[in-house]
Design a protein around this motif. Structure first.
Motif, mmCIF file in Angstrom:
data_model
loop_
_atom_site.group_PDB
_atom_site.id
_atom_site.type_symbol
_atom_site.label_atom_id
_atom_site.label_comp_id
_atom_site.label_asym_id
_atom_site.label_seq_id
_atom_site.Cartn_x
_atom_site.Cartn_y
_atom_site.Cartn_z
ATOM 1 N N ILE A 1 -17.876 -6.138 -0.757
ATOM 2 C CA ILE A 1 -16.962 -5.524 -1.735
ATOM 3 C C ILE A 1 -16.951 -4.008 -1.572
ATOM 4 O O ILE A 1 -15.889 -3.372 -1.606
ATOM 5 C CB ILE A 1 -17.365 -5.940 -3.156
ATOM 6 C CG1 ILE A 1 -17.091 -7.440 -3.359
ATOM 7 C CG2 ILE A 1 -16.594 -5.114 -4.201
ATOM 8 C CD1 ILE A 1 -17.641 -7.988 -4.664
ATOM 9 N N GLU A 2 -18.138 -3.367 -1.370
ATOM 10 C CA GLU A 2 -18.218 -1.930 -1.174
ATOM 11 C C GLU A 2 -17.466 -1.512 0.071
ATOM 12 O O GLU A 2 -16.731 -0.514 0.081
ATOM 13 C CB GLU A 2 -19.687 -1.482 -1.114
ATOM 14 C CG GLU A 2 -20.478 -1.694 -2.389
ATOM 15 C CD GLU A 2 -19.919 -0.882 -3.553
ATOM 16 O OE1 GLU A 2 -19.380 0.219 -3.292
ATOM 17 O OE2 GLU A 2 -20.003 -1.363 -4.697
ATOM 18 N N ASP A 3 -17.607 -2.280 1.184
ATOM 19 C CA ASP A 3 -16.921 -1.943 2.440
ATOM 20 C C ASP A 3 -15.405 -2.057 2.282
ATOM 21 O O ASP A 3 -14.648 -1.213 2.803
ATOM 22 C CB ASP A 3 -17.368 -2.881 3.548
ATOM 23 C CG ASP A 3 -18.835 -2.660 3.912
ATOM 24 O OD1 ASP A 3 -19.341 -1.562 3.619
ATOM 25 O OD2 ASP A 3 -19.447 -3.608 4.512
ATOM 26 N N GLU B 1 -12.503 0.866 2.767
ATOM 27 C CA GLU B 1 -11.359 0.721 3.692
ATOM 28 C C GLU B 1 -10.054 0.901 2.936
ATOM 29 O O GLU B 1 -9.095 1.496 3.450
ATOM 30 C CB GLU B 1 -11.397 -0.660 4.357
ATOM 31 C CG GLU B 1 -10.346 -0.811 5.434
ATOM 32 C CD GLU B 1 -10.465 -2.154 6.138
ATOM 33 O OE1 GLU B 1 -9.605 -2.432 7.001
ATOM 34 O OE2 GLU B 1 -11.424 -2.934 5.848
ATOM 35 N N LEU B 2 -9.955 0.394 1.678
ATOM 36 C CA LEU B 2 -8.740 0.545 0.866
ATOM 37 C C LEU B 2 -8.491 2.027 0.571
ATOM 38 O O LEU B 2 -7.343 2.490 0.553
ATOM 39 C CB LEU B 2 -8.901 -0.244 -0.432
ATOM 40 C CG LEU B 2 -7.738 -0.186 -1.412
ATOM 41 C CD1 LEU B 2 -6.462 -0.747 -0.760
ATOM 42 C CD2 LEU B 2 -8.063 -0.967 -2.686
ATOM 43 N N ALA B 3 -9.553 2.804 0.353
ATOM 44 C CA ALA B 3 -9.400 4.234 0.092
ATOM 45 C C ALA B 3 -8.855 4.949 1.332
ATOM 46 O O ALA B 3 -8.113 5.929 1.219
ATOM 47 C CB ALA B 3 -10.737 4.827 -0.339
ATOM 48 N N LYS B 4 -9.243 4.495 2.547
ATOM 49 C CA LYS B 4 -8.796 5.138 3.780
ATOM 50 C C LYS B 4 -7.323 4.845 4.087
ATOM 51 O O LYS B 4 -6.647 5.642 4.730
ATOM 52 C CB LYS B 4 -9.648 4.665 4.956
ATOM 53 C CG LYS B 4 -11.072 5.153 4.905
ATOM 54 C CD LYS B 4 -11.843 4.609 6.118
ATOM 55 C CE LYS B 4 -13.310 5.038 6.063
ATOM 56 N NZ LYS B 4 -14.071 4.499 7.201
ATOM 57 N N VAL B 5 -6.820 3.635 3.697
ATOM 58 C CA VAL B 5 -5.450 3.244 4.071
ATOM 59 C C VAL B 5 -4.422 4.204 3.495
ATOM 60 O O VAL B 5 -3.537 4.702 4.195
ATOM 61 C CB VAL B 5 -5.162 1.794 3.603
ATOM 62 C CG1 VAL B 5 -3.684 1.457 3.773
ATOM 63 C CG2 VAL B 5 -6.022 0.829 4.395
ATOM 64 N N GLY B 6 -4.496 4.528 2.189
ATOM 65 C CA GLY B 6 -3.573 5.477 1.551
ATOM 66 C C GLY B 6 -2.147 4.982 1.563
ATOM 67 O O GLY B 6 -1.863 3.812 1.732
ATOM 68 N N ASP B 7 -1.210 5.920 1.520
ATOM 69 C CA ASP B 7 0.210 5.566 1.498
ATOM 70 C C ASP B 7 0.741 5.455 2.919
ATOM 71 O O ASP B 7 0.427 6.282 3.782
ATOM 72 C CB ASP B 7 1.006 6.628 0.730
ATOM 73 C CG ASP B 7 0.601 6.690 -0.745
ATOM 74 O OD1 ASP B 7 0.183 5.604 -1.248
ATOM 75 O OD2 ASP B 7 0.699 7.766 -1.342
#
Length: 862
Positions: free
Chosen positions: A363-365, A369-375
């Motif tokens: 879940i942490e990983d 990764e979701l934070a890195k994707v962005g818009d």
């Protein structure tokens, strides 16, 4: 019709001293009994109807070939009740009936002083039967034979009646056969009989002379034999004396054998009685030992029964011990199972804690990764454009597949059509092979030359054609017989050459080099294949003609040119039964030289000087070589159609290759678009996928945290279960020790019984050994008694047999005593078998020394 002319011409040729019917009555005195006055033939061989009137001096029938000489000779023979074998032609009378007719008849008028004899024979072709008439009355063949014999007519005598086919047989006759045949032919009937009687008398005279010589010789030999027999008589009596001694010895020998056997029998009886006495003594000595053995057996029986009871009790105790041991093992397994379940629960809880820890890290990983994707920019228009291009590619691919399906269907149709055409062509080639097999069967050299030509066709400049029978193709099997009857076999098997130098080269190779007997011909330099017929066939249809021979078959130009030039096939018409009916009118036509009806061939010759017509006809025999027909034009069309199919098939293959190449390009572009669409779709849905994964993992984590295992509770339950099982084990061990003590006690008691049984058994064994020695001797003596008894019975029978044989040899009855004269004679002879055998051999040898005695002396003295 031509038959009346033929009949008139034969009469002029064959009757050198012919007289007309009104002159015959004036010259009757010139005829002798048996002279032929008239021969009438109806439907006989080549004649429809013919009358021949020979003169009184008829001696020979001559004439040109085909004028019917043999028909007249056959009529004379068969009309006078002669056998068909005399003619040397057909063996059945029905074969002499004209072809196509059901019956034929012969009528012969013979001269006889008291009134002429008229013989009529009607022959039926279907059953080879004949109906006879003599002077207008029905009669049997035997009556006709007797009448012919009374007129001294002998058609079977070659000196009186000689058909053309029997000339060779006549030349082979010996002088004696010629003399006898001449006597039968020209002499009175009794001359040959007198000749035969004279030969028989001479044979009897020779037999009597030989008998007298044999009797004189026998008398002389008998006198000489009587002188020699005097010495043999004395030798005969000497030999008889020795044979009498042999006979007397043979009579005494069975008596000596009987006496010897009788003495042996008395000796055997004495030995048997002694053996019985010893047997009784031994049995009395064995009685105490047998009683002792019986007492021991009575003591052993209770001991053995107790041993069996102890053994059964020990076995039962052992089984119970084993059952308790199995129960202990089962309880130990239950404890191990309880412990394994506890271990499994502990391991399961460890794995559960590890999964919770791994889910938290995942879940942490995912959140990182979701934070890195962005818009990300919107890729929907690009995906829509790719979808449009993909649909276009799909439509083009479907179009190509439809075209490929149509091409495959067309190729399959072409393949099926080609197979059908090839099958038809193979059938035609098989028919051609059949024609070649017929050629090989008829003329092997020509077939060998044909194989050489096919291998070496490049050696020739001009056209070279295989044998004519292979190049001709008859259009209708019904026409084959006309073509084959018109063209001789020597030309049917001939090779046809366009150039003469090619023909000479071919003949040098195959005839001179290979030593093959073949024919070859050169086609005319100027083609005759299209030469016009003398008259159009339409103008001949009124005679029944419907086609010229050339129109019945196909052949290459050079071959047809040769046949038109050599055999005029363009000018030989073929007719039907109407032509046969009008043949008399047809042969008057000036332009016809050779023509055919349904079953006959006619050759018409016109005399250059007298303009007279000479006609000969022969039967059209069935075809043997040209019955197989091929349509050359059809074969050429089939070959062309097969080539067209092959060209179309190659064109379709090229089109298929082009479509496959275009489809491959579309597949490659389709794969590129799908890969791009996948990349854009993944880019568009990656953020949503990450959020879904995080939500799913969190739900899973909450479920795992709620399902934690209580290890302390499980460990306490496990201890309680193990304690309960151990209490049961204590009870089982107590019962097990009780059974072990019982088994030990029973085992000791069994040992004491065994020691007691061993002592009794040893005593019994000692007594049995003592009895066994006496029993062995008892058995030996008992067996000896049995053998002596059997020997006594055997010797008794032998004595009786020797006595019967001795009395039988001496001619005595069973109750008679030995005669006194034999007793005296026996007293002078030896009394032992060895001496009698020696004397017998000596007397027989002396008797056998008298060899060479005449059989006559022996018979006389006997």
């Amino acid at each position: 019709m031509a038959e009346p002319k033929k009949r008139q011409r034969l009469t002029q040729l064959n009757s050198t001293s012919q007289t007309s019917s009104h002159d015959r009555s004036k010259g009757q005195d010139r005829y002798v009994d048996g002279s032929i006055l008239r021969i009438t033939m109806k439907n006989f061989l080549t004649y429809d109807y013919s009358v021949v009137n020979p003169g009184p001096n008829l001696n020979m029938i001559v004439g040109a070939n085909g004028t019917g000489k043999s028909s007249i000779v056959c009529a004379i023979c068969l009309g006078l009740a002669g056998k068909t074998a005399i003619l040397g032609r057909g063996d059945k009378a029905g074969l002499y009936v004209k072809r196509g007719c059901q019956k034929g008849s012969i009528e012969i008028e013979l001269y006889r002083g008291g009134g002429n004899v008229v013989i009529n024979r009607e022959i039926h072709a279907a059953n080879n039967q004949s109906a006879w008439m003599l002077n207008g009355k029905h009669c049997s063949q035997k009556a006709v034979e007797e009448e012919v014999k009374s007129l001294q007519i002998q058609v079977s005598n070659l000196c009186q009646f000689l058909p053309q086919e029997k000339v060779g047989e006549f030349a082979k006759m010996s002088k004696i056969e010629l003399l006898e045949a001449t006597e039968k032919s020209v002499g009175p009937p009794e001359m040959y009989e007198f000749h035969c009687e004279l030969k028989n008398f001479r044979n009897k005279e020779r037999e009597l002379e030989n008998a007298v010589k044999e009797k004189a010789s026998f008398l002389e030999k008998a006198k000489q034999r009587n002188e020699r027999n005097k010495i043999d008589v004395n030798r005969y009596y000497e030999r008889k004396r020795h044979l009498d001694n042999v006979e007397l010895l043979d009579k005494k020998k069975p008596w000596v054998e009987y006496e010897t056997n009788r003495k042996d029998l008395e000796q055997v009886k004495r030995e048997r009685d002694e053996a019985r006495r010893q047997l009784l003594t031994l049995r009395q000595a064995q009685a105490p030992m047998m009683r002792k053995l019986q007492q021991i057996d009575e003591q052993l029986k209770p001991a053995e029964a107790q041993m069996k009871a102890k053994t059964a009790a020990i076995k039962e105790a052992s089984n119970k011990c084993k059952q308790k041991q199995d129960q202990l093992d089962q309880k130990n397994k239950e404890i191990d199972t309880i412990k394994q379940k506890l271990n499994l629960k502990q391991t399961e809880e460890e794995d559960h804690q590890k999964r919770i820890s791994n889910t938290r890290r995942t879940i942490e990983d995912l959140k990182a990764e979701l934070a890195k994707v962005g818009d990300q920019p919107d890729v929907t228009p690009q995906i829509n454009a790719i979808n449009v291009e993909l649909r276009q590619i799909q439509q083009e691919r479907a179009k190509i597949e439809g075209e490929k399906t149509d091409l495959r269907r067309e190729r399959e149709n072409l393949f099926a059509e080609s197979r059908m055409l090839e099958k038809k062509l193979n059938d035609m080639n098989n028919m051609m092979n059949a024609k070649e097999e017929k050629l090989r069967g008829c003329h092997r050299d020509t077939h060998t030359a044909l194989q050489w030509l096919r291998r070496n066709r490049n050696l020739f400049v001009g056209n070279v054609y295989e044998p004519i029978m292979l190049m001709i193709n008859v259009k209708d099997p019904r026409f084959a017989k006309y073509v084959e009857n018109h063209i001789p076999f020597r030309d049917l098997r001939a090779f046809v050459f366009q150039r003469k130098d090619d023909m000479e080269k071919f003949m040098t190779e195959v005839r001179d080099g290979m030593n093959l007997k073949v024919n070859s011909i050169s086609a005319p330099e100027k083609s005759c294949s299209q030469q016009q017929s003398s008259r159009n066939i339409e103008s001949l249809k009124r005679f029944g003609f419907y086609i010229y021979l050339r129109e019945m078959f196909d052949a290459p130009d050079e071959v047809m040119s040769y046949l038109c030039h050599q055999y005029k096939v363009h000018d030989v018409p073929v007719g039907n039964d109407q032509t046969k009916a009008m043949i008399k009118t047809v042969i008057e036509e000036p332009y016809l030289r050779v023509l055919y009806t349904t079953e006959e061939r006619y050759m018409v010759k016109r005399s250059f000087y007298s303009n007279k017509i000479n006609t000969s006809n022969s039967a059209v025999y069935p075809s043997q070589l040209l019955t197989i027909t091929l349509d050359a034009e059809e074969k050429r069309k089939l070959e062309q159609q097969i080539k067209d199919c092959e060209l179309k098939s190659r064109d379709i293959d090229e089109q298929m290759k082009a479509l496959q190449k275009e489809a491959a390009n579309l597949d490659r572009r389709d794969n590129e678009l799908l890969a791009e669409k996948k990349r854009l779709s993944e880019l568009k849905g990656k953020k949503r996928q990450l959020e879904q994964k995080i939500s799913t993992r969190q739900d899973s984590l909450r479920q795992m945290e709620q399902s934690v295992i209580d290890l302390k509770k499980i460990e306490q339950e496990t201890k309680e279960k193990i304690a309960a099982v151990n209490s049961l084990k204590v009870k089982i061990v107590s019962a097990f020790m009780v059974q072990m003590k019982l088994r030990t006690k029973l085992s000791m008691e069994k040992v004491y019984l065994a020691l007691e049984t061993v002592a009794l058994t040893a005593e019994k064994t000692k007594q049995e050994n003592d009895c066994r020695a006496g029993a062995s001797e008892l058995k030996t003596i008992d067996q000896m008694c049995n053998r002596l008894e059997q020997r006594k019975v055997q010797l008794t029978e032998q004595c009786k047999g020797h006595l019967r044989r001795a009395k039988s040899i001496c001619g005595m009855q069973s109750n008679d005593s030995l005669p006194e004269d034999l007793c005296k004679a026996f007293s002078k002879l030896p009394n032992t078998l060895d001496e009698i055998d020696a004397l017998l051999n000596e007397e027989r040898s002396r008797a056998e020394c008298f060899t060479g005695l005449s059989e006559n002396v022996r018979a006389h003295m006997s």
